[in-house]
Design an enzyme around this catalytic site. Structure first.
Site, short mmCIF file in Angstrom:
data_model
loop_
_atom_site.label_atom_id
_atom_site.label_comp_id
_atom_site.label_asym_id
_atom_site.label_seq_id
_atom_site.Cartn_x
_atom_site.Cartn_y
_atom_site.Cartn_z
N GLU A 64 -71.85 -11.31 3.84
CA GLU A 64 -71.56 -11.09 2.41
C GLU A 64 -72.73 -10.40 1.69
OE1 GLU A 64 -68.32 -14.53 1.37
OE2 GLU A 64 -70.41 -15.10 1.14
N GLU A 66 -62.67 -14.63 6.40
CA GLU A 66 -62.66 -16.00 5.89
C GLU A 66 -61.45 -16.18 4.98
OE1 GLU A 66 -66.25 -17.24 3.99
OE2 GLU A 66 -67.54 -16.66 5.67
#
Length: 638
Positions: A204, A280
């Site tokens: 991320e 995710e």
């Protein structure tokens, strides 16, 4: 995007593709959904590995869908890894994903630990034995709701440190870590006969985005050390546009059906017509102390998983099984207010914290079973649970009495933050508590920059707490020279967002009536296994009617038969930490939402088990045990 009616009907529509007549135009779709011949790595030649070709993943010459689930080996007792992964396989998933926590593997600079519960290679090989592929997420930053996002706290000894950038102090440390980690990973890659089919580059980073040269550096660092499988990035919607790297496949993180449009719009904008993957899909969410237990309804999960697959995307369930933040490894968030994460990493995931089945598991197993093309293996039986007899602590040692058995305090003119204490071979203190003592001769207003929570004592009498919101406290009238003590707890370093300023303890000077105090004695109370070895049995006293806090309480848990999992309930206790046979189970706090601590049966012995509770303020009379957890709402299924 398909309407909700279509989403509900997705399993039956996919099922139709698995019963096709020869020559059907839908045969290609069926092949894309049938992974049964791809989960036995010992049956296939290894040449090409996982590839991103046009809009499909290809494993060798076959179209491949990734149906993954996340389990973190460092949050699950090693003895239970096989149980959790067999349950994953029985749910119809074909790929395990896991993070690799740098801070746990290199607790001191240059000293590495891949033993016991940190045996990464054993975990990956267990997955291979069961028939699961692996996507490895080695960081160096992993977020994962773990202290400092998995980065070692000793990095913060450098006052100029810029984490997650190409700052030389950071890259030198990353290079040393990767030099040690990657030789363990390389032989486990698909092209070397192992189960690892893809490796994630950082985590991320688009949401952090401090250095445009950083992600290319991490990519090269992996490739230079022999990583040759497919490389991926992983970003949420806010970071996707900034997180992409040339030559690396971008994937997305999300939870709501509303975000599904990002699969087509954002991913296509970033990289064109490439395979889509939700790295995710958040099956639940983590909890913070003082908050509520987060719940995501199982029917909502099923609808969203169906919609993601119907959109032509591969998926990873984060989390399939969350496990536990054993010890002090939990992280924290700090947007408007600082909030540390609870010990349980149950996450409202597909399996509970103790690995038990949930409504989500049963519904997802039915769904994946309907599209697998072959019967799924039977789910393992649930592990037994026992509500043991309550334990009444018989012995006690106040913190003040215990100090004389500890290592000599550090003498310093000014306060020193945890990370810069001259302990642990010069690596500072990562976790636990630090006690600061000095002498004062007057009353007044005490002010300090405390991270994260400091209990203030005049001699041995508690007068309150300092934290992010309470930065001042009144010192009552005293007579003559008096000992001022501040017991500071690192409640968890922030794991997402601004992380450069996550030093703990007393930060800078502490003031009494605006005058800085000096001449400190500092005790490092990291409470590692060796910490309690300093207390011989002779040092413990019988529990008095009115104990002096903080204090350690010692009791014995008797296990007559083969040990089983259980949950500890500390009703009447306020805040502290529990140790069983030297294992740190984690923190408890009566503000909730977590009300019980998970105690794995594999950490118990048949016979007598040592129980030590460190309590900060108020002790109950007994320690109770129950067969079911209390996290705000029970979801255990027999």
């Amino acid at each position: 995007m398909p309407g909700s009616a279509f989403l509900v009907d997705t399993p039956s529509r996919l099922r139709r593709y698995l019963h096709l007549e020869p020559g059907s135009c839908d045969r290609e779709v069926a092949q894309r959904l049938d992974w049964s011949n791809l989960t036995r790595p010992w049956l296939r030649r290894r040449q090409l590995g996982l590839q991103a070709k046009d809009q499909n993943f290809m494993l060798e010459d076959s179209t491949f869908w990734i149906f993954g689930g996340s389990v973190h080996y460092f949050r699950v007792p090693k003895e239970y890894w096989r149980d959790r992964l067999l349950k994953m396989k029985a749910c119809g998933l074909n790929t395990l994903t896991t993070y690799v926590p740098w801070n746990l593997h290199e607790p001191e600079r240059g000293r590495f630990d891949f033993s016991g519960n940190l045996d990464l290679e054993a975990f990956v090989l267990t997955a291979a034995e069961i028939g699961l592929w692996v996507i490895l997420r080695p960081g160096p930053y992993i977020c994962s709701e773990i202290d400092l996002g998995g980065l070692p706290s000793w990095l913060l000894q450098d006052s100029g440190m810029r984490l997650r950038t190409t700052y030389k102090g950071f890259t030198n440390a990353v290079d040393l870590y990767f030099d040690h980690l990657m030789p363990r990973v390389v032989p486990l890659q698909y092209k070397h006969g192992g189960p690892i089919i893809a490796v994630q580059v950082e985590n991320e980073y688009g949401s952090y985005n401090k250095d445009p040269t950083y992600m290319p550096y991490i990519k090269k660092a992996l490739e230079d050390r022999g990583i040759e499988e497919l490389l991926l990035t992983s970003d949420n919607k806010d970071g996707l546009s900034n997180g992409a790297v040339d030559g690396v496949l971008a994937t997305i993180n999300l939870q709501s059906q509303h975000d599904l449009q990002l699969l087509s719009t954002f991913l296509f904008t970033v990289q064109g017509a490439r395979p889509k993957m939700v790295m995710e899909y958040w099956t639940g969410w983590f909890d913070s102390w003082g908050g509520t237990h987060n719940i995501l309804d199982s029917s909502e999960v099923l609808k969203t998983v169906s919609a993601i697959i119907d959109a032509g995307s591969s998926i990873n369930l984060y989390m399939f099984h969350g496990g536990t933040n054993f010890g002090f490894i939990n992280g924290a968030m700090h947007y408007y207010d600082y909030k540390s994460h609870v010990t349980s990493y149950d996450y409202d995931a597909v399996l509970t914290e103790a690995g038990d089945y949930t409504a989500k598991y049963l519904q997802l197993r039915d769904f994946f079973g309907s599209i697998s093309g072959t019967p799924l293996p039977p789910p393992p039986d649930p592990l037994p649970k026992t509500a043991y007899e309550s334990v009444t602590p018989a012995f006690y040692l106040s913190l003040w009495d215990a100090l004389k058995y500890m290592e000599a305090p550090i003498n310093s003119e000014q306060p020193v933050n945890m990370e810069n204490l001259p302990v642990n071979n010069g690596n500072g203190q990562s976790f636990g508590y630090t006690l600061y003592e000095t002498t004062i001769a007057s009353s007044g207003v005490l002010s300090a920059f405390v991270r994260d929570r400091g209990q203030v004592f005049v001699n041995t009498v508690s007068i309150g707490f300092l934290d992010y919101k309470r930065k001042e406290i009144n010192i009552p009238l005293i007579q003559g020279y008096t000992t001022l003590r501040i017991l500071v707890e690192n409640c968890g370093r922030v794991n997402y967002g601004e992380i450069d300023n996550q030093r703990k303890g007393l930060i800078g000077n502490i003031y009494l009536n605006d005058s800085p105090l000096s001449k400190f004695r500092i005790y490092s109370l990291d409470m590692k296994k060796t910490f309690f070895q300093r207390f011989s049995f002779d040092e413990w006293n019988k529990v008095p009617e009115a104990p002096t806090f903080p204090a350690f309480f010692l009791g014995a848990l008797s296990v007559a038969l083969s040990p089983s999992d259980t949950f500890m309930k500390l009703e009447g206790w306020e805040k502290g930490v529990v140790f069983i046979n030297g294992q740190n189970l984690g923190r408890y706090w009566n503000i909730g939402p977590q009300e019980t601590l998970y105690l794995p049966g594999t950490w118990l012995d048949q016979g007598i088990n040592q129980v030590i509770v460190f309590e900060e303020k108020m002790a109950g009379s007994v320690i109770q045990f129950t067969e079911t957890p209390h996290l705000g709402r029970s979801r255990y299924i027999n």
